[in-house]
Design an enzyme around this catalytic site. Sequence first.
Site, mmCIF file in Angstrom:
data_model
loop_
_atom_site.group_PDB
_atom_site.id
_atom_site.type_symbol
_atom_site.label_atom_id
_atom_site.label_comp_id
_atom_site.label_asym_id
_atom_site.label_seq_id
_atom_site.Cartn_x
_atom_site.Cartn_y
_atom_site.Cartn_z
ATOM 1 N N GLY A 177 22.535 -12.859 42.882
ATOM 2 C CA GLY A 177 22.509 -12.962 41.689
ATOM 3 C C GLY A 177 22.679 -11.686 40.759
ATOM 4 N NE ARG A 179 21.550 -4.798 36.117
ATOM 5 C CZ ARG A 179 22.157 -3.529 35.900
ATOM 6 N NH1 ARG A 179 22.093 -2.750 36.918
ATOM 7 N NH2 ARG A 179 22.601 -2.989 34.976
ATOM 8 C CE LYS A 182 26.070 -9.542 43.375
ATOM 9 N NZ LYS A 182 25.165 -9.237 42.134
ATOM 10 C CB SER A 183 25.710 -3.391 44.530
ATOM 11 O OG SER A 183 26.695 -4.492 44.081
ATOM 12 C CB ALA A 200 35.668 0.145 42.276
ATOM 13 C CB THR A 201 37.378 -5.733 42.630
ATOM 14 O OG1 THR A 201 36.082 -6.131 42.365
ATOM 15 C CG2 THR A 201 37.502 -5.421 44.202
ATOM 16 C CG HIS A 218 27.512 0.328 40.984
ATOM 17 N ND1 HIS A 218 27.791 -0.607 42.145
ATOM 18 C CD2 HIS A 218 26.855 -0.138 40.106
ATOM 19 C CE1 HIS A 218 27.250 -1.725 41.955
ATOM 20 N NE2 HIS A 218 26.533 -1.672 40.632
ATOM 21 N NE ARG A 221 23.352 1.782 44.404
ATOM 22 C CZ ARG A 221 23.414 0.825 43.541
ATOM 23 N NH1 ARG A 221 22.374 0.274 42.673
ATOM 24 N NH2 ARG A 221 24.436 0.070 43.554
ATOM 25 N NE ARG A 222 30.998 4.507 45.276
ATOM 26 C CZ ARG A 222 31.435 4.189 43.934
ATOM 27 N NH1 ARG A 222 30.760 3.040 43.597
ATOM 28 N NH2 ARG A 222 32.178 4.721 43.312
#
Length: 339
Positions: A177, A179, A182-183, A200-201, A218, A221-222
């Site tokens: 769901g 937050r 999952k990412s 990235a979509t 995001h 963090r990568r």
Amino acid sequence: MKVLLSGTASASGWPVPGCGCASCAGLPSGHRRPFELVVDDVIPFPFADVPPGYRACARGLGLSGPDGTALVCLPPGQDLPPDGPSRYDGPSRYDVVLIDLLDRPERLGALRRAGLVDEGTRVVAVGLDHRVRSEEELARRLRLWGAVAVPDGTVLETGAEHATPRDLVRRALLLGGSRSGKSAEAELRLAAEPYVTYVATGPDGVGDGEWAARVRAHRTRRPAHWDTVETIDLAGAIRGAARPLLIDGLGTWLAAVFDAHGAWEGDRAPVEGRCDELVAAWRQTPRPIVAVSDEVGMGVVPATASGRAFRDALGRLNERLAAESEYVALVVAGRPLAL
């Protein structure tokens, strides 16, 4: 070369004395002692004055022995140059790497990218402490990264027969769901890979401050050495992949496909065709792939017909991709529950 790890924890040990966190509370005192490394009984880390026949390198982080064995130790905050051995005084590869993987596991990916770590390198995690919730969670992460944790007092062996392969499945689907974490879990799975393409979509956030903040979080963090591709041609991206892919996420992709074909209120057959194309590419992917998608089966029923159509289409897509995946998990509160 005899490599004795007398202690494998961070400077405070694990559990940390006086700490009542969930990680520390479940362990006996002295479970893992502070890191201590001695080579051939006489050469302590960091490597400074070494006997004849040995060679200290990489600013005292590395050591080569008379038998040609080379090792390096990277505690928190210590990095080797990312572009290979030409930039530092050291060997072209290491037989043993001792590394704090709870501190930026992408450092291991950078070493692999530079050729300093290969499939014959034994990678051992050190600096262990309450940054990970349990020994079980530590072991799960290390399997993904191609590393191991060993007990205090271990004498390390070298050679390809002691290397640990990465537990990198071909197709992994992570559902969750909003937050749910999952990412972050998807990024963790590929954190130690030398090459990753992040697909990235979603929109870039221009004109939407809240969404732009999410996108920035995001990106920050990568790992810096990952490539990023922004596209909704997921089938093409998968078929042409030359390295592992992380797709984030299928919900925003499907929404973009609905937009592209005017399917919110019109004919939805083109959307079904795009989903068929994606599933076929997923089934035949040439490289490991991790995809993030929204779990849509546990929320309220959407109030509009278009909302219900989107929910149903994403639910069917998740089900079809899960059927073609080696690993599927539902991520809840940051914890993956394998399905």
